[in-house]
Design a protein around this motif. Structure first.
Motif, PDB file in Angstrom:
ATOM      1  N   LEU A   7     -65.137-136.007 -39.940  1.00  0.00           N
ATOM      2  CA  LEU A   7     -65.840-136.389 -40.762  1.00  0.00           C
ATOM      3  C   LEU A   7     -66.591-137.257 -40.972  1.00  0.00           C
ATOM      4  N   THR A  10     -69.639-136.663 -39.245  1.00  0.00           N
ATOM      5  CA  THR A  10     -70.644-136.275 -39.949  1.00  0.00           C
ATOM      6  C   THR A  10     -71.665-136.907 -41.316  1.00  0.00           C
ATOM      7  N   HIS A  11     -71.159-138.127 -41.095  1.00  0.00           N
ATOM      8  CA  HIS A  11     -71.671-138.740 -42.742  1.00  0.00           C
ATOM      9  C   HIS A  11     -73.289-139.699 -41.437  1.00  0.00           C
ATOM     10  N   ASP A  13     -74.494-137.990 -38.666  1.00  0.00           N
ATOM     11  CA  ASP A  13     -75.460-137.248 -38.872  1.00  0.00           C
ATOM     12  C   ASP A  13     -75.673-135.985 -39.468  1.00  0.00           C
ATOM     13  N   LEU A  14     -75.200-136.512 -40.840  1.00  0.00           N
ATOM     14  CA  LEU A  14     -75.482-135.329 -41.662  1.00  0.00           C
ATOM     15  C   LEU A  14     -76.760-134.463 -41.297  1.00  0.00           C
ATOM     16  N   LEU A  15     -77.938-134.785 -40.888  1.00  0.00           N
ATOM     17  CA  LEU A  15     -79.312-134.003 -41.291  1.00  0.00           C
ATOM     18  C   LEU A  15     -79.410-133.470 -40.200  1.00  0.00           C
ATOM     19  N   VAL A  17     -75.956-132.531 -38.561  1.00  0.00           N
ATOM     20  CA  VAL A  17     -74.741-130.771 -39.462  1.00  0.00           C
ATOM     21  C   VAL A  17     -75.931-130.020 -40.597  1.00  0.00           C
ATOM     22  N   TYR A  18     -76.403-130.401 -41.216  1.00  0.00           N
ATOM     23  CA  TYR A  18     -77.126-129.631 -42.100  1.00  0.00           C
ATOM     24  C   TYR A  18     -78.106-128.587 -41.374  1.00  0.00           C
ATOM     25  N   ILE A  29     -65.492-129.866 -41.089  1.00  0.00           N
ATOM     26  CA  ILE A  29     -65.093-131.053 -41.498  1.00  0.00           C
ATOM     27  C   ILE A  29     -63.674-131.247 -41.511  1.00  0.00           C
TER      28      ILE A  29
END
Length: 82
Positions: A7, A10-11, A13-15, A17-18, A29
């Motif tokens: 998590l 993910t926070h 590297d959100l773009l 991961v998206y 996640i």
């Protein structure tokens, strides 16, 4: 097999991961001791990049008579605005 990402990562590297999920990669996640959710692309959703076709609802939505008339005091009281 899905890619497991923490998590916190993910926070950060959100773009990324998206974009990976949108490209079809299954992303799991995880938080703490195990996986918590799976992020997958939804096939068939419209892309925001393309042109939208106007008028697709033409003739399907009709206004009832009086829809734009001011509300009465009783109607306003009924929904808690008076």
């Amino acid at each position: 097999m899905a890619t497991v990402i923490d998590l916190e990562q993910t926070h950060a590297d959100l773009l990324d991961v998206y974009n990976r999920a949108a490209a079809g990669e299954d992303i799991v996640i995880a938080r703490g001791k195990g996986p918590k959710l799976k992020l997958v692309a939804e096939p068939g959703l419209p892309s925001r990049g393309g042109k939208r076709k106007l008028g697709t609802l033409e003739g399907r939505i009709k206004e009832t008579p009086g829809v734009w008339d001011p509300m009465t005091d009783d109607e306003l009281r009924e929904i808690g605005l008076l």
